[in-house]
Motif scaffolding. Sequence first.
Motif, PDB file in Angstrom:
ATOM      1  N   ASN A 139      45.980  48.083  41.399  1.00 21.62           N
ATOM      2  CA  ASN A 139      44.839  47.748  40.550  1.00 21.62           C
ATOM      3  C   ASN A 139      44.889  48.531  39.252  1.00 21.62           C
TER       4      ASN A 139
ATOM      5  N   ARG B 276      42.502  42.342  38.114  1.00 21.93           N
ATOM      6  CA  ARG B 276      42.777  40.907  38.120  1.00 21.93           C
ATOM      7  C   ARG B 276      41.809  40.164  37.204  1.00 21.93           C
TER       8      ARG B 276
ATOM      9  N   LEU C 211      47.631  41.252  44.342  1.00 20.69           N
ATOM     10  CA  LEU C 211      48.211  42.062  45.414  1.00 20.69           C
ATOM     11  C   LEU C 211      47.381  43.302  45.741  1.00 20.69           C
ATOM     12  N   SER C 212      46.483  43.694  44.832  1.00 16.60           N
ATOM     13  CA  SER C 212      45.685  44.901  45.068  1.00 16.60           C
ATOM     14  C   SER C 212      44.428  44.552  45.861  1.00 16.60           C
ATOM     15  N   SER C 213      43.770  45.578  46.337  1.00 17.79           N
ATOM     16  CA  SER C 213      42.568  45.360  47.142  1.00 17.79           C
ATOM     17  C   SER C 213      41.310  45.227  46.283  1.00 17.79           C
ATOM     18  N   SER C 214      41.380  45.637  45.028  1.00 22.04           N
ATOM     19  CA  SER C 214      40.232  45.557  44.130  1.00 22.04           C
ATOM     20  C   SER C 214      40.400  44.382  43.173  1.00 22.04           C
ATOM     21  N   ASN C 215      39.308  43.975  42.538  1.00 27.42           N
ATOM     22  CA  ASN C 215      39.334  42.787  41.707  1.00 27.42           C
ATOM     23  C   ASN C 215      39.244  43.061  40.214  1.00 27.42           C
TER      24      ASN C 215
END
Length: 73
Positions: free
Chosen positions: A3, A52, A45-49
């Motif tokens: 992220n 993105r 691919l990351s856990s946070s938005n």
Amino acid sequence: MLNILSIIIGLVALVLAIPAFLPLLGALNWLIVPIALVGVLLGFLSSSNSGRNLCLIVLAVCIIRLSLGGGIL
């Protein structure tokens, strides 16, 4: 970690997009769109938005600018 990398890529694309709004420099958006796409992929691919979403906004603005200028201007 992905992220943060996506946010950095988004900020670089945003800084590059600022001069692309000037007349006759719209072709720079062809450089910015792939950079923002890489940021979007890393953001997915990351856990946070947040990274993105930043890259998606930069990508949308650059594509709209390209379409308004006919892809060149």
